[in-house]
Design a protein around this motif. Structure first.
Motif, PDB file in Angstrom:
ATOM      1  N   TYR A  42       0.864  -1.181   0.000  1.00  0.00           N
ATOM      2  CA  TYR A  42       0.000   0.000   0.000  1.00  0.00           C
ATOM      3  C   TYR A  42       0.900   1.230   0.000  1.00  0.00           C
ATOM      4  O   TYR A  42       1.949   1.236   0.642  1.00  0.00           O
ATOM      5  N   TYR A  43       0.481   2.276  -0.687  1.00  0.00           N
ATOM      6  CA  TYR A  43       1.320   3.476  -0.822  1.00  0.00           C
ATOM      7  C   TYR A  43       1.266   4.336   0.430  1.00  0.00           C
ATOM      8  O   TYR A  43       0.229   4.442   1.078  1.00  0.00           O
ATOM      9  N   GLU A  44       2.398   4.966   0.721  1.00  0.00           N
ATOM     10  CA  GLU A  44       2.491   5.920   1.819  1.00  0.00           C
ATOM     11  C   GLU A  44       1.688   7.170   1.459  1.00  0.00           C
ATOM     12  O   GLU A  44       1.521   7.485   0.283  1.00  0.00           O
ATOM     13  N   GLN A  45       1.327   7.911   2.519  1.00  0.00           N
ATOM     14  CA  GLN A  45       0.545   9.132   2.304  1.00  0.00           C
ATOM     15  C   GLN A  45       1.229  10.082   1.302  1.00  0.00           C
ATOM     16  O   GLN A  45       0.579  10.593   0.396  1.00  0.00           O
ATOM     17  N   ALA A  46       2.548  10.280   1.441  1.00  0.00           N
ATOM     18  CA  ALA A  46       3.228  11.242   0.555  1.00  0.00           C
ATOM     19  C   ALA A  46       3.133  10.793  -0.909  1.00  0.00           C
ATOM     20  O   ALA A  46       2.908  11.611  -1.810  1.00  0.00           O
ATOM     21  N   ASP A  47       3.281   9.501  -1.147  1.00  0.00           N
ATOM     22  CA  ASP A  47       3.165   8.990  -2.518  1.00  0.00           C
ATOM     23  C   ASP A  47       1.729   9.111  -3.029  1.00  0.00           C
ATOM     24  O   ASP A  47       1.491   9.441  -4.194  1.00  0.00           O
ATOM     25  N   MET A  48       0.776   8.840  -2.143  1.00  0.00           N
ATOM     26  CA  MET A  48      -0.628   8.979  -2.542  1.00  0.00           C
ATOM     27  C   MET A  48      -0.921  10.420  -2.941  1.00  0.00           C
ATOM     28  O   MET A  48      -1.649  10.687  -3.892  1.00  0.00           O
ATOM     29  N   GLU A  49      -0.319  11.357  -2.201  1.00  0.00           N
ATOM     30  CA  GLU A  49      -0.540  12.771  -2.541  1.00  0.00           C
ATOM     31  C   GLU A  49       0.049  13.085  -3.915  1.00  0.00           C
ATOM     32  O   GLU A  49      -0.574  13.786  -4.725  1.00  0.00           O
ATOM     33  N   SER A  50       1.227  12.543  -4.186  1.00  0.00           N
ATOM     34  CA  SER A  50       1.820  12.779  -5.511  1.00  0.00           C
ATOM     35  C   SER A  50       0.934  12.204  -6.609  1.00  0.00           C
ATOM     36  O   SER A  50       0.791  12.793  -7.692  1.00  0.00           O
ATOM     37  N   ILE A  51       0.329  11.051  -6.340  1.00  0.00           N
ATOM     38  CA  ILE A  51      -0.530  10.415  -7.346  1.00  0.00           C
ATOM     39  C   ILE A  51      -1.789  11.260  -7.592  1.00  0.00           C
ATOM     40  O   ILE A  51      -2.183  11.491  -8.736  1.00  0.00           O
ATOM     41  N   SER A  82      -7.951   7.161   0.467  1.00  0.00           N
ATOM     42  CA  SER A  82      -7.899   6.255  -0.692  1.00  0.00           C
ATOM     43  C   SER A  82      -7.222   4.924  -0.390  1.00  0.00           C
ATOM     44  O   SER A  82      -6.792   4.229  -1.295  1.00  0.00           O
ATOM     45  N   ARG A  83      -7.152   4.543   0.861  1.00  0.00           N
ATOM     46  CA  ARG A  83      -6.608   3.237   1.294  1.00  0.00           C
ATOM     47  C   ARG A  83      -5.278   2.887   0.645  1.00  0.00           C
ATOM     48  O   ARG A  83      -5.082   1.750   0.220  1.00  0.00           O
ATOM     49  N   GLY A  84      -4.413   3.842   0.515  1.00  0.00           N
ATOM     50  CA  GLY A  84      -3.085   3.550  -0.024  1.00  0.00           C
ATOM     51  C   GLY A  84      -3.113   2.935  -1.410  1.00  0.00           C
ATOM     52  O   GLY A  84      -2.171   2.267  -1.829  1.00  0.00           O
ATOM     53  N   THR A  85      -4.190   3.151  -2.169  1.00  0.00           N
ATOM     54  CA  THR A  85      -4.416   2.467  -3.440  1.00  0.00           C
ATOM     55  C   THR A  85      -4.645   3.470  -4.577  1.00  0.00           C
ATOM     56  O   THR A  85      -5.656   4.171  -4.582  1.00  0.00           O
ATOM     57  N   PRO A  86      -3.728   3.563  -5.546  1.00  0.00           N
ATOM     58  CA  PRO A  86      -3.876   4.555  -6.614  1.00  0.00           C
ATOM     59  C   PRO A  86      -5.200   4.467  -7.380  1.00  0.00           C
ATOM     60  O   PRO A  86      -5.785   5.496  -7.704  1.00  0.00           O
ATOM     61  N   ARG A  87      -5.661   3.244  -7.649  1.00  0.00           N
ATOM     62  CA  ARG A  87      -6.924   3.143  -8.408  1.00  0.00           C
ATOM     63  C   ARG A  87      -8.053   3.837  -7.668  1.00  0.00           C
ATOM     64  O   ARG A  87      -8.889   4.521  -8.263  1.00  0.00           O
ATOM     65  N   ILE A  88      -8.074   3.687  -6.340  1.00  0.00           N
ATOM     66  CA  ILE A  88      -9.138   4.310  -5.547  1.00  0.00           C
ATOM     67  C   ILE A  88      -8.941   5.826  -5.526  1.00  0.00           C
ATOM     68  O   ILE A  88      -9.904   6.586  -5.644  1.00  0.00           O
ATOM     69  N   ALA A  89      -7.693   6.274  -5.439  1.00  0.00           N
ATOM     70  CA  ALA A  89      -7.424   7.717  -5.443  1.00  0.00           C
ATOM     71  C   ALA A  89      -7.979   8.345  -6.723  1.00  0.00           C
ATOM     72  O   ALA A  89      -8.646   9.389  -6.686  1.00  0.00           O
ATOM     73  N   ASN A  90      -7.708   7.701  -7.859  1.00  0.00           N
ATOM     74  CA  ASN A  90      -8.194   8.240  -9.132  1.00  0.00           C
ATOM     75  C   ASN A  90      -9.714   8.285  -9.164  1.00  0.00           C
ATOM     76  O   ASN A  90     -10.316   9.241  -9.640  1.00  0.00           O
ATOM     77  N   ARG A  91     -10.330   7.241  -8.638  1.00  0.00           N
ATOM     78  CA  ARG A  91     -11.796   7.192  -8.663  1.00  0.00           C
ATOM     79  C   ARG A  91     -12.398   8.255  -7.749  1.00  0.00           C
ATOM     80  O   ARG A  91     -13.318   8.971  -8.128  1.00  0.00           O
ATOM     81  N   LEU A  92     -11.834   8.378  -6.541  1.00  0.00           N
ATOM     82  CA  LEU A  92     -12.391   9.372  -5.606  1.00  0.00           C
ATOM     83  C   LEU A  92     -12.194  10.783  -6.156  1.00  0.00           C
ATOM     84  O   LEU A  92     -13.062  11.636  -6.025  1.00  0.00           O
ATOM     85  N   LEU A  93     -11.057  10.994  -6.809  1.00  0.00           N
ATOM     86  CA  LEU A  93     -10.808  12.308  -7.404  1.00  0.00           C
ATOM     87  C   LEU A  93     -11.912  12.644  -8.420  1.00  0.00           C
ATOM     88  O   LEU A  93     -12.445  13.753  -8.432  1.00  0.00           O
ATOM     89  N   ARG A  94     -12.267  11.674  -9.238  1.00  0.00           N
ATOM     90  CA  ARG A  94     -13.317  11.920 -10.241  1.00  0.00           C
ATOM     91  C   ARG A  94     -14.682  12.156  -9.599  1.00  0.00           C
ATOM     92  O   ARG A  94     -15.479  12.967 -10.055  1.00  0.00           O
ATOM     93  N   ARG A  95     -14.944  11.396  -8.522  1.00  0.00           N
ATOM     94  CA  ARG A  95     -16.233  11.594  -7.845  1.00  0.00           C
ATOM     95  C   ARG A  95     -16.293  12.982  -7.207  1.00  0.00           C
ATOM     96  O   ARG A  95     -17.301  13.662  -7.274  1.00  0.00           O
ATOM     97  N   VAL A  96     -15.184  13.375  -6.592  1.00  0.00           N
ATOM     98  CA  VAL A  96     -15.154  14.679  -5.920  1.00  0.00           C
ATOM     99  C   VAL A  96     -15.284  15.791  -6.965  1.00  0.00           C
ATOM    100  O   VAL A  96     -15.920  16.814  -6.731  1.00  0.00           O
ATOM    101  N   ARG A  97     -14.710  15.567  -8.141  1.00  0.00           N
ATOM    102  CA  ARG A  97     -14.827  16.564  -9.205  1.00  0.00           C
ATOM    103  C   ARG A  97     -16.294  16.860  -9.526  1.00  0.00           C
ATOM    104  O   ARG A  97     -16.676  18.005  -9.759  1.00  0.00           O
TER     105      ARG A  97
END
Ligand SMILES: Nc1ncnc2c1ncn2[C@@H]1O[C@H](COP(=O)(O)OP(=O)(O)O)[C@@H](O)[C@H]1O
Ligand SMILES: [Mg+2]
Length: 363
Positions: free
Chosen positions: A197-206, A230-245
């Motif tokens: 699972y990705y660290e917070q700093a990496d998740m922020e970069s993603i 986003s549970r340390g998971t890039p796929r979820i980060a991308n999805r949540l970003l789109r939902r928040v948009r």
């Protein structure tokens, strides 16, 4: 005795797996746009430093010396970047990538035609490789070891068994269930890489990178909020970003800030550490129905009317990782942090929790 601070249904309504905003698996509707956000080179691939440092050396050496890259296996929960890595490796090698999966190679003929279509130094990616049938798997061994495949020429009684020489190729395997992989198959890979699972700093970069690619204005607090949930998971980060948009478009001026992101994610039922209704229902079953455990996975699955595999593959690894549950020889237990997360007072027997670093143990 446990005491509730607020009422939460013991078992939340059954959440369809595919509808979860934090489902780690790829949803059928998002394949195209998730792929458009995929990093294409080592340079663009964020995080997983240990894996990437080693891979970069192996790939550079293979390319410079004109050698075929070893077969590699990538293990880890869905959404962490295994398929992306296969694309990146092929791109960096300047090689052609062929993509298939365990369930798709459902008989020997399919394997043979896949293997015989490869050219020298091509990369073959087999996703969910733990789902190959034993017969297909056995036929894969000589291809991996000696670049040979046994096949038949002709049909019926006149068919003749011949061994075909294959060009040297690289097999990349991916699995979400390392424990389900047979030992002989596992041993035929030069290296196994466990994605974390990705660290917070990496998740922020993603999140920052994806927002940039989507042309989405977002401030640092917005980035932090989405990354944190986003549970340390890039796929979820991308999805949540789109939902928040969508919330930003409808309720704001199209830009994302921390307050907007937090309120949108609350309404999507994704809590401040990224748990959704199913995760909370899972925790609630252990804490309340089974008094904190230990409880077997089958009993939890039955209580939730959820598949055991779903719980093992996507719910438990993350809860273990953040220390809300722990494993004992007799089953799963809720930690003190797990009780507290649910607004409950932990019983004295609850283990103290903290990160178990235990994500690997479930595979
Ligand atoms: N290291 C990374 N840096 C940036 N984005 C990533 C990274 N890994 C994955 N992603 C994003 O997450 C999505 C899911 O990754 P994917 O490789 O499909 O996961 P997996 O195959 O492990 O389930 C990709 O489409 C990509 O946009
Ligand atoms: Mg994948």
């Amino acid at each position: 005795m446990t005491r509730k601070k607020h009422t939460e249904p013991a078992v939340a309504e059954r959440v369809e797996f595919d509808e979860r905003a934090v489902a780690a698996r790829e949803l059928s509707t998002e394949k195209a746009w998730q792929a458009s956000l995929r990093p294409k080179t080592f340079e663009e691939y964020i995080g997983q430093k240990e894996v990437m440092d080693n891979l970069r050396i192996a790939v550079t050496a293979a390319r410079e010396k004109g050698r075929t890259l070893d077969h590699f296996l990538f293990a880890g929960p869905p959404g962490l970047g295994k398929t992306t890595l296969a694309h990146v490796i092929a791109e960096e090698l300047g090689a052609t990538l062929h993509i298939s999966s365990g369930p798709a190679i459902d008989h020997f003929g399919r394997l043979a035609s896949l293997l015989t279509s490869l050219a020298e130094n091509d990369v073959l990616f087999i996703d969910e490789i733990h789902r190959l049938t034993p017969i297909v798997e056995e036929n894969l061994y000589p291809a991996m070891e000696d670049f040979k495949v046994d096949t038949f020429i002709g049909e019926g009684p006149h068919a003749k068994a011949v061994t075909m020489q294959l060009p040297r190729f690289t097999l990349l395997g991916a699995t979400t269930r390392m424990g389900m992989l047979s030992a002989p198959l596992r041993d035929r890979f030069g290296f196994h890489w466990q994605l974390r699972y990705y660290e917070q700093a990496d998740m922020e970069s993603i999140v920052r990178r994806s927002a940039g690619l989507l042309g989405l204005p977002i401030d640092e607090r917005g980035v932090t909020e989405i990354a944190r949930r986003s549970r340390g998971t890039p796929r979820i980060a991308n999805r949540l970003l789109r939902r928040v948009r969508d919330f930003a478009d409808v309720e704001h001026d199209g830009s994302i800030n921390g307050v907007l992101a937090a309120s949108a994610l609350d309404r999507l039922a994704v809590d401040h550490v990224g748990l959704d209704t199913l995760d909370r229902a899972y925790l609630s079953v252990i804490c309340e129905r089974f008094d904190g455990g230990p409880v077997g996975i089958e009993a939890i699955a039955a209580s939730l009317s959820e598949e055991r595999g779903t719980l093992e593959e996507v719910v438990e690894p993350f809860l273990l990782q953040i220390g809300l549950i722990a494993r004992s020889p007799r089953g799963r237990v809720a930690t003190a942090a797990g009780f507290q997360h649910m607004g409950l007072v932990p019983p004295p027997k609850a283990p103290s929790g903290g990160s178990t670093g235990g994500q690997g143990r479930l595979f």
